[in-house]
Design a protein around this motif. Structure first.
Motif, PDB file in Angstrom:
ATOM      1  N   ARG A 158       0.834  -1.199   0.000  1.00  0.00           N
ATOM      2  CA  ARG A 158       0.000   0.000   0.000  1.00  0.00           C
ATOM      3  C   ARG A 158       0.871   1.252   0.000  1.00  0.00           C
ATOM      4  NH1 ARG A 158      -5.416   1.474   1.392  1.00  0.00           N
ATOM      5  NH2 ARG A 158      -5.479   3.687   0.835  1.00  0.00           N
ATOM      6  N   GLU A 159       1.978   1.200   0.727  1.00  0.00           N
ATOM      7  CA  GLU A 159       2.894   2.333   0.779  1.00  0.00           C
ATOM      8  C   GLU A 159       3.481   2.641  -0.590  1.00  0.00           C
ATOM      9  OE1 GLU A 159       5.059   5.469   1.874  1.00  0.00           O
ATOM     10  OE2 GLU A 159       3.575   4.498   3.127  1.00  0.00           O
ATOM     11  N   SER A 212       2.027   2.141  -3.392  1.00  0.00           N
ATOM     12  CA  SER A 212       0.980   2.562  -4.325  1.00  0.00           C
ATOM     13  C   SER A 212       0.827   4.075  -4.287  1.00  0.00           C
ATOM     14  CB  SER A 212      -0.350   1.900  -3.962  1.00  0.00           C
ATOM     15  OG  SER A 212      -0.850   2.436  -2.748  1.00  0.00           O
ATOM     16  N   GLU A 213       0.022   4.603  -5.175  1.00  0.00           N
ATOM     17  CA  GLU A 213      -0.198   6.052  -5.215  1.00  0.00           C
ATOM     18  C   GLU A 213      -0.945   6.560  -3.984  1.00  0.00           C
ATOM     19  OE1 GLU A 213      -2.116   7.229  -8.779  1.00  0.00           O
ATOM     20  OE2 GLU A 213      -0.516   6.539 -10.106  1.00  0.00           O
ATOM     21  N   LYS A 214      -1.812   5.732  -3.427  1.00  0.00           N
ATOM     22  CA  LYS A 214      -2.610   6.159  -2.278  1.00  0.00           C
ATOM     23  C   LYS A 214      -1.784   6.280  -1.012  1.00  0.00           C
ATOM     24  CE  LYS A 214      -6.991   4.193  -3.908  1.00  0.00           C
ATOM     25  NZ  LYS A 214      -8.088   3.232  -3.598  1.00  0.00           N
ATOM     26  N   CYS A 227      -0.011   4.404   2.546  1.00  0.00           N
ATOM     27  CA  CYS A 227      -0.578   3.633   3.656  1.00  0.00           C
ATOM     28  C   CYS A 227      -1.076   4.581   4.741  1.00  0.00           C
ATOM     29  CB  CYS A 227       0.468   2.676   4.227  1.00  0.00           C
ATOM     30  SG  CYS A 227      -0.141   1.718   5.617  1.00  0.00           S
ATOM     31  N   PRO A 228      -2.359   4.500   5.099  1.00  0.00           N
ATOM     32  CA  PRO A 228      -2.928   5.459   6.062  1.00  0.00           C
ATOM     33  C   PRO A 228      -2.785   5.040   7.521  1.00  0.00           C
ATOM     34  CG  PRO A 228      -4.680   4.092   5.187  1.00  0.00           C
ATOM     35  CD  PRO A 228      -3.408   3.617   4.533  1.00  0.00           C
ATOM     36  N   THR A 286      -4.121  10.834   6.456  1.00  0.00           N
ATOM     37  CA  THR A 286      -3.656  10.726   5.075  1.00  0.00           C
ATOM     38  C   THR A 286      -2.437   9.808   5.052  1.00  0.00           C
ATOM     39  OG1 THR A 286      -2.145  12.608   5.307  1.00  0.00           O
ATOM     40  CG2 THR A 286      -4.419  13.089   4.606  1.00  0.00           C
ATOM     41  N   GLY A 287      -2.124   9.296   3.868  1.00  0.00           N
ATOM     42  CA  GLY A 287      -0.940   8.456   3.737  1.00  0.00           C
ATOM     43  C   GLY A 287       0.322   9.198   4.137  1.00  0.00           C
ATOM     44  N   ASP A 340       7.040  13.132  -0.094  1.00  0.00           N
ATOM     45  CA  ASP A 340       5.686  13.356   0.407  1.00  0.00           C
ATOM     46  C   ASP A 340       5.687  13.608   1.916  1.00  0.00           C
ATOM     47  OD1 ASP A 340       6.533  10.775   0.881  1.00  0.00           O
ATOM     48  OD2 ASP A 340       4.599   9.839   0.487  1.00  0.00           O
TER      49      ASP A 340
END
Length: 748
Positions: A253-254, A256-258, A260-261, A302-303, A364
């Protein structure tokens, strides 16, 4: 901590017996003393819950204390029984709060207390910290004489155990929830008394119950994963598999574009519905970063924010330092910090940015830190930056100049330099009210950056602000009105500047015109929440002081809080019927108001007391000695305050309105017999009406007898002044009370 010297629960029990009401009349006391005593009684009633919180913290510390490694069963049973009893009482106050949070603060103003002992206790909107304790102890005297030492001992246990936060979920009523809670506390005891290298603990010998001491993805023993395994009976192998699977999911998930939240594997486990449905969450959580970075009403991260938290967690250092680093990025107390706090936080944020930049694919997270720190620095008061000296030179740092900040991350250095420069520019803008000021290119650049405009617009803004004052410094309302559309365009920044920096420098003859112009600006704003927080924060900044602008601050806050008729731009007071239009409350602002009012309840109590004392002084002498405020001004201020406190249902609002009804609802009160009282009798009775209607707005069934008592004294009120206008006014008291009682009954 095996045995306490004093059971604070006895004090709480004593106060609980008084919870149904307060003494309305006190013979031999002045009006100011009556209100002060009434408010003190109300604060004592709120202290009941704070005392319970302190008790609960001591009970939890009992399970962690090194002396209790081999805790006797009867001692543990006694402590658990007291804990359950306190939690049961506290549940009466919950109002939706589900857990108690004990959290390291590290910002004590009590110089005799070690910083490592500076924790705070939070329960919903209620807060207990070391700044509040002395006032509590003073209010109750000998019965709480041991509170500070006992709570500091408990905080010392948390510090020694490396705990920067502990969350206790309050069990629902019923015995079935007590055993899981007790199990959690037993696991905590055994876990923190385990020997180095120990891999499991034996919870119960009959039946045999082994709990693995679970390590996380970093190979470190994790209290929350251990508690999770214990309460769900998950074995070591199964926990390792679960941690590996969730860890792999988080990694994917980390990437990916989204992003990890989740801040940790433990939080991810309960954030994934399929896994969460198979497990029971433990009642206790320890050092869960979520409780350090979660902002008011925030539900999901947010991620980028979660990534920053994970990076902070990976930094080697004490739990206290971890909490401080998080606070340097996400603290909600920046408006209250001093220059020493600011220096420390800039240093911690600087080190964090250096760490982030050493990691791959971290832009980010870097931007998240910079954005969050900038947002918070924007709320620091200018005088704090005035006392901060910045440099990027190690040589300058070595000179040891007071408040000199040395080598700072380049972006933070630029950011802090900007805010320091902004303070200087604001001073120039303030000074131009009284004379021509020379603005430099740097000043326009700072304004442009602050307002998000280009240089030409910045020059135009300064020029127009300058035109709003003539050569003698007199405010020109007509010019201000002509350029209202320009000011509205920059509402987020211009309102704060005009309110904080110009309201106190305009000439006394122009104050009303200037504040009314701000009122016009306020009702045209599209995003009023920030303005509301500025107004209330300014009103409470020094509760012991009263300013001419306080009444207008509350009036503007009332208009912002309520989606009232926005065409009301020239009114001098808040319309009274706003109290009966609660369906028009701005929900977002009302939520902020509720949180702020209950969190700052002691400041509100102090401000109300100071205002009422000043009013009584003005009614006695014609004007206050210190601030030269008239009885008319102070009656209007108290009126606005009562309306403000009655707009949203809060603990502090209800407590103060009860006191107001008791004071104004007693025709025997000194407030009606001071030297100037006859002259202002109409306004005094009007404030009685506001108090009655305000209590109707937020009161409960148990407040009806106090209202009926006011109605029963209608004839006595009528004797206070022998004029037809006064008789007619007092003849409506029964009507006001009947209407208030009806409203309370309908709402209940």
């Amino acid at each position: 901590m095996a045995k306490k010297e004093i059971h604070l629960d006895d004090a709480a029990q004593q106060l609980f017996s008084q919870i149904e009401g307060i003494e309305a009349h006190r013979k031999g006391q002045s009006a100011a003393q009556m209100m002060a005593a009434s408010l003190a009684e109300e604060q004592k009633q709120q202290d009941v819950w704070r005392i319970l919180l302190c008790e609960i913290v001591q009970h939890i510390a009992f399970y962690l204390h090194p002396r209790n490694a081999n805790i006797a069963e009867n001692q543990e049973s006694q402590t658990f029984e007291q804990l359950v009893n306190d939690l049961s009482k506290l549940s009466r106050k919950s109002h939706g709060a589900e857990r108690i949070l004990i959290r390291y603060r590290g910002r004590t103003s009590e110089s005799t207390v070690s910083e490592k002992l500076d924790y705070e206790i939070l329960f919903g909107n209620m807060l207990v910290d070391l700044d509040l304790l002395p006032a509590m102890i003073k209010r109750h005297g000998q019965v709480l004489s041991h509170l500070m030492s006992q709570l500091l001992e408990a905080f010392g246990v948390f510090s020694d155990r490396g705990i920067n936060n502990l969350s206790l979920k309050i069990p629902e009523p019923g015995s079935k929830f007590l055993e899981p809670l007790r199990m959690c506390l037993k696991i905590v005891t055994l876990m923190y008394h385990a020997k180095e290298g120990q891999r499991e603990i034996v919870l119960d010998k009959e039946p045999f119950h082994i709990v693995p001491l679970v390590v996380d993805e970093k190979g470190e023993q994790n209290p929350n994963l251990t508690l999770l395994a214990g309460v769900n009976g998950v074995k070591a192998d199964a926990m390792r598999n679960l941690i590996a699977r969730v860890g792999d999911w988080m990694q994917k998930r980390e990437e990916s574009e989204k992003g990890c939240p989740f801040t940790s594997i433990y939080n991810a486990i309960f954030g994934l519905p399929k896994i969460r449905s198979q497990l029971v969450a433990p009642f206790v959580e320890i050092n869960n970063l979520d409780w350090l970075i979660k902002e008011n009403s925030e539900k999901h991260f947010t991620g980028e924010k979660a990534k920053v938290a994970r990076i902070i967690a990976s930094i080697k250092g004490s739990p206290e330092k971890v909490a401080k680093v998080i606070k340097s990025v996400y603290g909600d107390d920046y408006p209250k910090i001093n220059v020493n706090h600011l220096k420390e936080r800039l240093g911690l944020s600087s080190d964090l940015l250096e760490t982030i930049e050493s990691k791959a694919k971290s832009e980010d997270a870097r931007q998240e830190v910079l954005k969050s720190v900038q947002k918070r620095l924007d709320t620091v008061r200018d005088e704090v930056f005035d006392n901060l000296y910045l440099t990027r030179s190690k040589e300058e740092e070595a000179k040891g100049k007071k408040n000199f900040f040395g080598v700072l991350h380049r972006r933070l250095f630029k950011m802090a330099s900007f805010f320091k420069g902004r303070s200087a520019t604001r001073k120039k803008m303030t000074a131009m009210v009284h004379g021509a000021i020379s603005f430099e290119q740097k000043d326009y650049e700072i304004l442009a950056l602050d307002f998000g405009i280009d240089l030409d617009e910045a020059r135009r803004l300064v020029e127009i602000l300058n035109q709003c004052f003539d050569e003698k410094g007199r405010f020109l309302k007509s010019v201000f009105s002509q350029h209202m559309s320009l000011f509205t365009r920059y509402e987020k920044k211009i309102f704060e500047f005009l309110w904080r920096h110009l309201k106190d420098v305009v000439s006394s003859e122009d104050r009303t015109a200037f504040l009314n112009s701000l009122q016009v600006l306020t009702v045209q704003m599209n995003q009023p929440k920030r303005a509301f927080e500025i107004l209330v924060g300014d009103f409470l900044y020094n509760p012991a002081d009263i300013r001419f602008s306080d009444a207008k601050a509350l009036m503007l806050a009332n208009l912002i809080l309520h989606e009232y008729d926005k065409s009301l731009t020239d009114i001098e007071i808040t319309p009274e019927d706003i109290l009966f239009s609660r369906h028009g409350l701005d929900k977002e602002v009302a939520g902020s108001a509720t949180w702020l009012m209950d969190r700052e309840q002691d400041a509100f109590f102090e401000k109300v007391r100071v205002i009422h004392e000043a009013l009584c002084e003005a009614l006695d002498l014609g004007m206050t000695r210190k601030h030269r405020l008239s009885a008319k001004d102070l009656l209007a201020l108290e009126r606005e305050l009562y309306i403000f406190l009655s707009m949203a249902e809060t603990t502090v609002g209800l407590a103060i309105m009860r006191s107001a009804v008791n004071e104004y609802g007693s025709p025997e009160s000194d407030i009606y017999f001071l030297n100037e009282s006859q002259r202002f009798m109409s306004q005094l009775i009007q404030n009685l009406r506001i108090a009655v209607r305000g209590l109707a707005n937020i009161g409960k069934m148990e407040n009806i007898p106090a209202l009926e008592a006011v109605k029963n004294r209608e004839e006595v009120f009528a004797r206070l002044k022998k004029t037809k206008a006064h008789q007619d006014q007092c003849g409506l008291i029964s009507e006001w009370v009947d209407e208030a009682v009806k409203i309370i009954k309908l709402r209940s």
